[in-house]
Design a protein around this motif. Structure first.
Motif, PDB file in Angstrom:
ATOM      1  N   MET A   1      -4.423   5.578  -0.223  1.00  0.00           N
ATOM      2  CA  MET A   1      -3.799   4.263  -0.408  1.00  0.00           C
ATOM      3  C   MET A   1      -3.481   3.651   0.962  1.00  0.00           C
ATOM      4  SD  MET A   1      -0.370   3.367  -2.590  1.00  0.00           S
ATOM      5  CE  MET A   1      -0.964   4.079  -4.122  1.00  0.00           C
ATOM      6  N   ASN A   2      -3.857   2.408   1.154  1.00  0.00           N
ATOM      7  CA  ASN A   2      -3.533   1.779   2.440  1.00  0.00           C
ATOM      8  C   ASN A   2      -2.189   1.053   2.373  1.00  0.00           C
ATOM      9  OD1 ASN A   2      -3.875  -0.761   1.256  1.00  0.00           O
ATOM     10  ND2 ASN A   2      -6.069  -0.781   1.739  1.00  0.00           N
ATOM     11  N   LEU A   3      -1.802   0.507   3.506  1.00  0.00           N
ATOM     12  CA  LEU A   3      -0.483  -0.122   3.590  1.00  0.00           C
ATOM     13  C   LEU A   3      -0.353  -1.266   2.583  1.00  0.00           C
ATOM     14  CD1 LEU A   3       2.249  -0.633   4.790  1.00  0.00           C
ATOM     15  CD2 LEU A   3       1.173  -1.837   6.689  1.00  0.00           C
ATOM     16  N   HIS A   4      -1.400  -2.067   2.505  1.00  0.00           N
ATOM     17  CA  HIS A   4      -1.342  -3.217   1.608  1.00  0.00           C
ATOM     18  C   HIS A   4      -1.086  -2.788   0.161  1.00  0.00           C
ATOM     19  CE1 HIS A   4      -2.208  -7.359   0.376  1.00  0.00           C
ATOM     20  NE2 HIS A   4      -2.818  -6.816  -0.670  1.00  0.00           N
ATOM     21  N   GLU A   5      -1.862  -1.831  -0.279  1.00  0.00           N
ATOM     22  CA  GLU A   5      -1.711  -1.350  -1.654  1.00  0.00           C
ATOM     23  C   GLU A   5      -0.327  -0.739  -1.870  1.00  0.00           C
ATOM     24  OE1 GLU A   5      -6.438  -0.166  -2.277  1.00  0.00           O
ATOM     25  OE2 GLU A   5      -4.942   1.336  -1.711  1.00  0.00           O
ATOM     26  N   ALA A   6       0.109   0.029  -0.873  1.00  0.00           N
ATOM     27  CA  ALA A   6       1.409   0.684  -0.995  1.00  0.00           C
ATOM     28  C   ALA A   6       2.520  -0.370  -1.111  1.00  0.00           C
ATOM     29  CB  ALA A   6       1.663   1.601   0.198  1.00  0.00           C
ATOM     30  N   LEU A   7       2.463  -1.378  -0.261  1.00  0.00           N
ATOM     31  CA  LEU A   7       3.489  -2.426  -0.301  1.00  0.00           C
ATOM     32  C   LEU A   7       3.489  -3.125  -1.655  1.00  0.00           C
ATOM     33  CD1 LEU A   7       3.150  -4.074   3.239  1.00  0.00           C
ATOM     34  CD2 LEU A   7       5.103  -2.793   2.347  1.00  0.00           C
ATOM     35  N   LYS A   8       2.297  -3.374  -2.159  1.00  0.00           N
ATOM     36  CA  LYS A   8       2.183  -4.059  -3.441  1.00  0.00           C
ATOM     37  C   LYS A   8       2.806  -3.261  -4.574  1.00  0.00           C
ATOM     38  CE  LYS A   8       0.099  -8.026  -3.361  1.00  0.00           C
ATOM     39  NZ  LYS A   8       0.922  -9.215  -3.674  1.00  0.00           N
ATOM     40  N   MET A   9       2.788  -1.947  -4.410  1.00  0.00           N
ATOM     41  CA  MET A   9       3.331  -1.103  -5.482  1.00  0.00           C
ATOM     42  C   MET A   9       4.844  -0.970  -5.438  1.00  0.00           C
ATOM     43  SD  MET A   9       0.799   2.088  -6.098  1.00  0.00           S
ATOM     44  CE  MET A   9       1.991   2.730  -7.301  1.00  0.00           C
ATOM     45  N   THR A  10       5.420  -1.195  -4.282  1.00  0.00           N
ATOM     46  CA  THR A  10       6.868  -0.998  -4.173  1.00  0.00           C
ATOM     47  C   THR A  10       7.597  -2.072  -4.954  1.00  0.00           C
ATOM     48  OG1 THR A  10       7.059  -2.393  -2.228  1.00  0.00           O
ATOM     49  CG2 THR A  10       6.702  -0.046  -1.854  1.00  0.00           C
ATOM     50  N   PHE A  11       8.718  -1.687  -5.481  1.00  0.00           N
ATOM     51  CA  PHE A  11       9.599  -2.605  -6.153  1.00  0.00           C
ATOM     52  C   PHE A  11      10.056  -3.698  -5.179  1.00  0.00           C
ATOM     53  CE2 PHE A  11      13.974  -3.454  -7.863  1.00  0.00           C
ATOM     54  CZ  PHE A  11      13.531  -4.140  -8.973  1.00  0.00           C
TER      55      PHE A  11
ATOM     56  N   LEU B   1      15.711  20.366  -4.575  1.00  0.00           N
ATOM     57  CA  LEU B   1      14.859  19.188  -4.488  1.00  0.00           C
ATOM     58  C   LEU B   1      15.610  18.008  -5.081  1.00  0.00           C
ATOM     59  CD1 LEU B   1      12.115  17.853  -3.960  1.00  0.00           C
ATOM     60  CD2 LEU B   1      11.414  18.577  -6.227  1.00  0.00           C
ATOM     61  N   ILE B   2      15.829  16.981  -4.287  1.00  0.00           N
ATOM     62  CA  ILE B   2      16.540  15.802  -4.773  1.00  0.00           C
ATOM     63  C   ILE B   2      15.566  14.818  -5.391  1.00  0.00           C
ATOM     64  CG2 ILE B   2      18.057  13.896  -4.130  1.00  0.00           C
ATOM     65  CD1 ILE B   2      19.387  16.537  -3.768  1.00  0.00           C
ATOM     66  N   ARG B   3      14.417  14.695  -4.750  1.00  0.00           N
ATOM     67  CA  ARG B   3      13.464  13.700  -5.230  1.00  0.00           C
ATOM     68  C   ARG B   3      12.104  13.981  -4.640  1.00  0.00           C
ATOM     69  NH1 ARG B   3      13.655   7.593  -3.216  1.00  0.00           N
ATOM     70  NH2 ARG B   3      11.695   6.961  -4.136  1.00  0.00           N
ATOM     71  N   SER B   4      11.086  13.718  -5.403  1.00  0.00           N
ATOM     72  CA  SER B   4       9.727  13.900  -4.928  1.00  0.00           C
ATOM     73  C   SER B   4       9.080  12.522  -4.853  1.00  0.00           C
ATOM     74  CB  SER B   4       8.982  14.806  -5.911  1.00  0.00           C
ATOM     75  OG  SER B   4       7.774  15.228  -5.352  1.00  0.00           O
ATOM     76  N   VAL B   5       8.626  12.137  -3.665  1.00  0.00           N
ATOM     77  CA  VAL B   5       8.152  10.765  -3.454  1.00  0.00           C
ATOM     78  C   VAL B   5       6.628  10.701  -3.507  1.00  0.00           C
ATOM     79  CG1 VAL B   5       8.172   8.800  -1.891  1.00  0.00           C
ATOM     80  CG2 VAL B   5      10.137  10.343  -1.976  1.00  0.00           C
ATOM     81  N   SER B   6       6.111   9.799  -4.322  1.00  0.00           N
ATOM     82  CA  SER B   6       4.665   9.613  -4.460  1.00  0.00           C
ATOM     83  C   SER B   6       4.232   8.331  -3.744  1.00  0.00           C
ATOM     84  CB  SER B   6       4.292   9.505  -5.934  1.00  0.00           C
ATOM     85  OG  SER B   6       4.732  10.655  -6.620  1.00  0.00           O
ATOM     86  N   PRO B   7       2.923   8.193  -3.501  1.00  0.00           N
ATOM     87  CA  PRO B   7       2.418   6.970  -2.857  1.00  0.00           C
ATOM     88  C   PRO B   7       2.867   5.727  -3.611  1.00  0.00           C
ATOM     89  CG  PRO B   7       0.692   8.622  -2.920  1.00  0.00           C
ATOM     90  CD  PRO B   7       1.860   9.191  -3.684  1.00  0.00           C
ATOM     91  N   GLY B   8       3.237   4.694  -2.885  1.00  0.00           N
ATOM     92  CA  GLY B   8       3.680   3.452  -3.483  1.00  0.00           C
ATOM     93  C   GLY B   8       5.177   3.406  -3.718  1.00  0.00           C
ATOM     94  N   GLU B   9       5.875   4.487  -3.358  1.00  0.00           N
ATOM     95  CA  GLU B   9       7.331   4.467  -3.492  1.00  0.00           C
ATOM     96  C   GLU B   9       7.986   4.344  -2.117  1.00  0.00           C
ATOM     97  OE1 GLU B   9       7.507   7.370  -7.451  1.00  0.00           O
ATOM     98  OE2 GLU B   9       8.563   7.926  -5.627  1.00  0.00           O
TER      99      GLU B   9
END
Lengths: 220, 220
Positions: free
Chosen positions: A1-11, A70-78
């Motif tokens: 995932m590139n930056l653009h896609e990742a940003l688009k996925m974030t809330f 483990l508090i949280r597991s972070v996936s791409p786009g988060e």
DNA sequence: CGTTCGCTTGAGGCCGTTCAAGCGACGTGG
DNA sequence: CCACGTCGCTTGAACGGCCTCAAGCGAACG
């Protein structure tokens, strides 16, 4: 995932105009992590917000005696470390790359400036923080009030609700699931076995099938 | 404490102009609670933010089996249920008045309107939420990673840092302290006793005196 | 084919809870 | 002023859940 896609996925940055989005991109710093590399440590002064683009980042707490949670597991786009940067906070967790990973960092100064100049952003930011609060509240409740088998049952039911399937892959090593449930692999193993003996679930390799949802729900 | 004083003490409304403050006052609804009355229950849809004016409100989580965990104890001049109202959340805790108490409620709609029309308010709100996040993060760590004696030691050290005194009153019943530390009064009693035997603290009635800070810190 | 890795299983022990009883402080009514 | 009941706290015994340490075991991989 590139930056653009990742940003688009974030809330936080999903529905920005092209101009704003490219402004954000300019202030992102790319960071590449190797497997098992620490991105930051619990207690470090919080200087950035991060956006995950690829790989998995685990946010964990650990004690001097070696216990881990483990508090949280972070996936791409988060995004993560959302909230640590207010009030001069330090990171409350350490970030550990579970695989080769790419993340983007936005510095505290840039983010605060962005928030101040984009009225909508505050509301979204509050939304993100409030999601986090919800998650932590649940975690506290489960850790303080429930047993391992409670938490395992909750996890399975939740997976079922998420996927809509009574059969699903766990998607991580049992050791990591144990970490998430606030225990260790041996104890998890015994509990899974007990569930099997009780006819609640069926397990093959990494795949779980729920056989008796009702009883599973009664456990929690 | 009256509404005006309470508002002035909150992080959120402290430095408002006279006009704004009186606008806020108008949208506050007064609620009086008797001892042991529930203001709201965990799981109820979150409709308001609250400002405590007098008395003590405990925010607790409890399980079906009767176990309880004190999440936070609210004193006059503090706000609570800050964050529950975003994203259509439900209250994550139940609010129990430990004594006769007066609180003021601001409805979700009014608060959101206030935030939208007061740019500074978002930042303050985020500050408040981030304080909460910090608190919950700490709580998770302590519950997941530490023992009762760890948490007791941390509590005592924290009290010492807060007051600057090596001798201080606990200020609540031992049973409530046990709740706060995620245990029960029997276990707390045994741990306090162990600390006494080890020469770490002295205890008389409700007053604790720290005798050996170094060793106490080494425990955590 | 041997090594490593993830997982399971067993034995033992600790910590914390439950249940039960005792005890001092306090307040109330006799 | 004392007797009694309640309340908060402590203490003991027994139990259970979870952890530690150690060993076994199958699967993947070079």
């Amino acid at each position: 995932m590139n930056l653009h896609e990742a940003l688009k996925m974030t809330f936080l940055f999903s529905d920005l105009s092209v101009t704003k989005l490219s402004a954000i991109k300019k202030i992102c710093r790319k960071i590449e992590c190797n497997e098992n590399e620490m991105l930051f440590f619990e207690g470090d002064p919080a200087k950035s917000l991060y956006i995950a683009a690829s790989g998995t980042i685990n946010l964990i707490k650990s004690s001097s005696s070696g216990r881990e949670q483990l508090i949280r597991s972070v996936s791409p786009g988060e995004i993560f470390a959302e909230a640590a940067m207010f009030a001069g906070m330090n990171y409350p967790v350490t970030a550990l790359a579970k695989s080769k990973a790419v993340v983007y960092a936005i510095s505290k100064e840039n983010l605060l400036h962005y928030i101040r100049t984009n009225p909508d952003a505050s509301l979204k930011m509050m939304g993100a923080m409030s999601k986090l609060l919800k998650h932590l509240n649940r975690l506290v409740g489960e850790l303080a009030l429930g047993s391992v088998s409670d938490r395992l049952a909750k996890y399975l039911i939740n997976k079922y609700k998420e996927t809509g399937q009574k059969s699903f892959a766990i998607g991580m090593k049992k050791k990591d699931l144990a970490l998430k449930l606030g225990t260790i692999s041996e104890t998890l193993s015994r509990n899974i076995n007990r569930f099997k003996r009780l006819g609640l679930i069926k397990v093959e390799r990494n795949r779980v099938t729920i056989r008796d949802l009702k009883k599973l729900e009664k456990l929690t």
